[in-house]
Design an enzyme around this catalytic site. Structure first.
Site, PDB file in Angstrom:
ATOM      1  N   SER A  49       1.540 -12.999  12.803  1.00  9.38           N
ATOM      2  CA  SER A  49       2.695 -12.087  12.836  1.00  9.38           C
ATOM      3  C   SER A  49       3.952 -12.734  12.274  1.00  9.38           C
ATOM      4  CB  SER A  49       2.950 -11.662  14.290  1.00  9.38           C
ATOM      5  OG  SER A  49       4.139 -10.900  14.351  1.00  9.38           O
ATOM      6  N   THR A  74       1.151  -4.550  19.035  1.00  9.11           N
ATOM      7  CA  THR A  74       0.348  -4.314  17.835  1.00  9.11           C
ATOM      8  C   THR A  74      -1.119  -4.171  18.227  1.00  9.11           C
ATOM      9  OG1 THR A  74      -0.018  -5.064  15.576  1.00  9.11           O
ATOM     10  CG2 THR A  74       0.178  -6.789  17.229  1.00  9.11           C
ATOM     11  N   LYS A 116      -2.004  -0.481  20.867  1.00  8.08           N
ATOM     12  CA  LYS A 116      -1.004   0.561  20.660  1.00  8.08           C
ATOM     13  C   LYS A 116      -1.266   1.839  21.456  1.00  8.08           C
ATOM     14  CE  LYS A 116       1.237  -0.455  16.314  1.00  8.08           C
ATOM     15  NZ  LYS A 116       1.604   0.087  15.005  1.00  8.08           N
ATOM     16  N   ASP A 122       7.953   2.843  14.267  1.00 12.29           N
ATOM     17  CA  ASP A 122       7.422   2.731  12.900  1.00 12.29           C
ATOM     18  C   ASP A 122       8.023   3.790  11.964  1.00 12.29           C
ATOM     19  OD1 ASP A 122       5.765   0.502  13.084  1.00 12.29           O
ATOM     20  OD2 ASP A 122       4.028   1.673  13.733  1.00 12.29           O
ATOM     21  N   GLY A 150      -2.452   9.567   2.917  1.00 14.53           N
ATOM     22  CA  GLY A 150      -3.003   8.898   4.098  1.00 14.53           C
ATOM     23  C   GLY A 150      -2.590   9.668   5.345  1.00 14.53           C
ATOM     24  N   ALA A 151      -3.363   9.481   6.410  1.00 12.42           N
ATOM     25  CA  ALA A 151      -3.064  10.217   7.653  1.00 12.42           C
ATOM     26  C   ALA A 151      -3.415   9.386   8.880  1.00 12.42           C
ATOM     27  CB  ALA A 151      -3.825  11.545   7.668  1.00 12.42           C
ATOM     28  N   ALA A 155       0.153   4.870  10.567  1.00 13.05           N
ATOM     29  CA  ALA A 155       1.415   4.685   9.840  1.00 13.05           C
ATOM     30  C   ALA A 155       1.861   5.996   9.194  1.00 13.05           C
ATOM     31  CB  ALA A 155       1.245   3.600   8.788  1.00 13.05           C
ATOM     32  N   GLY A 206       6.158  -2.609   1.622  1.00 11.70           N
ATOM     33  CA  GLY A 206       6.186  -2.391   3.073  1.00 11.70           C
ATOM     34  C   GLY A 206       7.092  -3.330   3.858  1.00 11.70           C
TER      35      GLY A 206
HETATM   36  P1  NAP Z   1      -5.293   3.638   9.467  1.00 13.05           P
HETATM   37  O1  NAP Z   1      -4.848   4.227  10.748  1.00 13.05           O
HETATM   38  O2  NAP Z   1      -6.583   2.918   9.397  1.00 13.05           O
HETATM   39  O3  NAP Z   1      -5.285   4.790   8.358  1.00 13.05           O
HETATM   40  C1  NAP Z   1      -5.716   4.514   7.037  1.00 13.05           C
HETATM   41  C2  NAP Z   1      -5.571   5.774   6.171  1.00 13.05           C
HETATM   42  O4  NAP Z   1      -5.983   5.427   4.860  1.00 13.05           O
HETATM   43  C3  NAP Z   1      -6.460   6.931   6.634  1.00 13.05           C
HETATM   44  O5  NAP Z   1      -5.778   8.133   6.381  1.00 13.05           O
HETATM   45  C4  NAP Z   1      -7.675   6.795   5.726  1.00 13.05           C
HETATM   46  O6  NAP Z   1      -8.299   8.027   5.421  1.00 13.05           O
HETATM   47  C5  NAP Z   1      -7.047   6.286   4.466  1.00 13.05           C
HETATM   48  N1  NAP Z   1      -8.022   5.505   3.684  1.00 13.05           N
HETATM   49  C6  NAP Z   1      -8.642   4.359   4.081  1.00 13.05           C
HETATM   50  N2  NAP Z   1      -9.462   3.927   3.109  1.00 13.05           N
HETATM   51  C7  NAP Z   1      -9.385   4.852   2.108  1.00 13.05           C
HETATM   52  C8  NAP Z   1     -10.018   4.978   0.850  1.00 13.05           C
HETATM   53  N3  NAP Z   1     -10.910   4.077   0.415  1.00 13.05           N
HETATM   54  N4  NAP Z   1      -9.701   6.039   0.071  1.00 13.05           N
HETATM   55  C9  NAP Z   1      -8.807   6.956   0.494  1.00 13.05           C
HETATM   56  N5  NAP Z   1      -8.175   6.909   1.692  1.00 13.05           N
HETATM   57  C10 NAP Z   1      -8.469   5.855   2.486  1.00 13.05           C
HETATM   58  O7  NAP Z   1      -4.210   2.582   8.942  1.00 13.05           O
HETATM   59  P2  NAP Z   1      -2.642   2.538   9.252  1.00 13.05           P
HETATM   60  O8  NAP Z   1      -2.393   1.680  10.426  1.00 13.05           O
HETATM   61  O9  NAP Z   1      -2.091   3.915   9.206  1.00 13.05           O
HETATM   62  O10 NAP Z   1      -2.122   1.692   7.985  1.00 13.05           O
HETATM   63  C11 NAP Z   1      -2.102   2.275   6.695  1.00 13.05           C
HETATM   64  C12 NAP Z   1      -1.386   1.335   5.728  1.00 13.05           C
HETATM   65  O11 NAP Z   1      -0.033   1.146   6.138  1.00 13.05           O
HETATM   66  C13 NAP Z   1      -2.014  -0.058   5.672  1.00 13.05           C
HETATM   67  O12 NAP Z   1      -1.936  -0.510   4.341  1.00 13.05           O
HETATM   68  C14 NAP Z   1      -1.104  -0.897   6.539  1.00 13.05           C
HETATM   69  O13 NAP Z   1      -1.057  -2.241   6.157  1.00 13.05           O
HETATM   70  C15 NAP Z   1       0.243  -0.246   6.265  1.00 13.05           C
HETATM   71  N6  NAP Z   1       1.206  -0.412   7.362  1.00 13.05           N
HETATM   72  C16 NAP Z   1       2.389  -1.007   7.070  1.00 13.05           C
HETATM   73  C17 NAP Z   1       3.331  -1.175   8.055  1.00 13.05           C
HETATM   74  C18 NAP Z   1       4.646  -1.832   7.719  1.00 13.05           C
HETATM   75  O14 NAP Z   1       5.424  -2.170   8.619  1.00 13.05           O
HETATM   76  N7  NAP Z   1       4.946  -2.007   6.451  1.00 13.05           N
HETATM   77  C19 NAP Z   1       3.086  -0.717   9.364  1.00 13.05           C
HETATM   78  C20 NAP Z   1       1.853  -0.102   9.630  1.00 13.05           C
HETATM   79  C21 NAP Z   1       0.918   0.046   8.607  1.00 13.05           C
HETATM   80  P3  NAP Z   1      -9.340   8.740   6.457  1.00 13.05           P
HETATM   81  O15 NAP Z   1      -8.455   9.394   7.492  1.00 13.05           O
HETATM   82  O16 NAP Z   1     -10.054   9.698   5.622  1.00 13.05           O
HETATM   83  O17 NAP Z   1     -10.183   7.628   7.024  1.00 13.05           O
END
Ligand code: NAP
Length: 277
Positions: free
Chosen positions: A20, A67, A71, A107, A132-133, A136, A243
């Protein structure tokens, strides 16, 4: 700084948690304000969030960042939740309100604050596409609708998770289509496509060539700092951010819950840049 009997404690709880960057961000902020507190990383295994909250109560901690994998599971251990944490079903921060321990989620507001800060814009009336859904995306979509976005369209691989994101945004978002990209003011990549050290590291979630010239591209990924999507956006001359901004501003909002003081955001940005190199 001198650690004394007055020094307060804050932490990030997670598993794993040793990677972290939050300690550097928060300790830089405490130092900048001369706030007598220390922030550490606590490895807390899955299933042990309730004990962590008990310890926070017993040892009078200022608060925790929360984290993975805690969560959702920490919700039952909080005395109360903010509306945002309740709607998202996820807590990324616990803080004290008198004797109560409150679960919050910063977030989404952190994402919005980062875009408004970096580009000197207001989200108000913007057409936004979120790709994405997951957790985040849900947080961002809810905060975007609350910040007055004119339209929030969610494009996701699986329809059921897109529907959940719309519900988390209080029904104010909608299912999006690739054609929405042509009129977007802001597009958010909330998928892992482009993330370093994964099978998707060279993938892009959409083609930025279809965006209007004034569009902003926000990629929530910060490893690498420039994803293939951001590289393509830069070549096209679009405004873009990675990010780091969301990371810093969600932390700044947590800092404010714990201290009651305005977070020194520029100091936190500097600390993040120093860690990432
Ligand atoms: P998550 O809950 O696992 O959600 C991932 C999303 O991406 C889902 O909607 C998933 O679709 C989609 N996805 C995954 N693989 C895919 C693929 N091959 N093709 C198309 N869509 C795909 O993850 P999360 O926690 O929301 O995080 C998402 C991103 O945000 C990550 O890159 C993470 O590092 C980043 N993030 C950044 C911060 C920051 O502070 N900057 C904070 C949190 C997260 P399905 O629903 O169809 O599975």
């Amino acid at each position: 700084m001198t650690i004394s009997a007055q020094t307060r404690l804050a932490a990030v709880i997670g598993w794993p948690v040793r990677h972290s960057m939050s300690p550097e961000l928060h300790n830089a902020a405490f130092a900048e304000l001369g706030f007598d507190a220390v922030y550490v990383a606590l490895p807390v295994p899955e299933g042990a969030a309730a004990q962590a909250v008990q310890a926070m109560r017993a040892f009078d901690w200022l608060g925790f960042s929360v984290t993975m994998p805690h969560k959702a599971m920490i919700i039952d251990s909080c005395d109360d939740l903010t509306d945002t944490a309740r709607a998202l079903g996820a807590v990324n921060c616990v803080f004290r309100d008198g004797d109560q321990i409150i679960g919050d989620n910063t977030d989404g507001s952190g994402f919005v604050a980062g875009v408004e800060h970096d580009f000197s814009v207001s989200i108000d009336a913007m057409n936004v596409v979120v790709v994405g859904a997951g957790g985040a995306a849900r947080a961002a979509a809810r905060a975007l609708t609350q910040a007055g976005a004119g339209d929030v369209a969610i494009i996701n691989r699986s329809a059921d998770r897109a529907a959940k994101a719309i519900a988390a945004a209080g029904g104010a978002a909608r299912i999006g289509h690739r054609s929405d990209l042509g009129s977007a003011d802001l597009v958010v990549n909330a998928t892992p496509l482009g993330m370093g050290d994964t099978a998707y590291s060279s993938s892009v979630p959409f083609d930025p060539s279809v965006l209007p010239d004034h569009a902003i591209v926000a990629d929530l990924i910060y490893h690498p700092l420039e994803t293939p999507l951001l590289a393509e956006a830069r070549v096209r001359g679009l405004r873009a951010q990675n990010g780091v901004s969301m990371l810093v501003f969600q932390a700044a909002a947590q800092f404010e819950r714990w201290t009651g003081r305005d977070a020194p955001v520029e100091t936190m940005i500097g600390a993040a840049r120093a860690v990432i190199g």
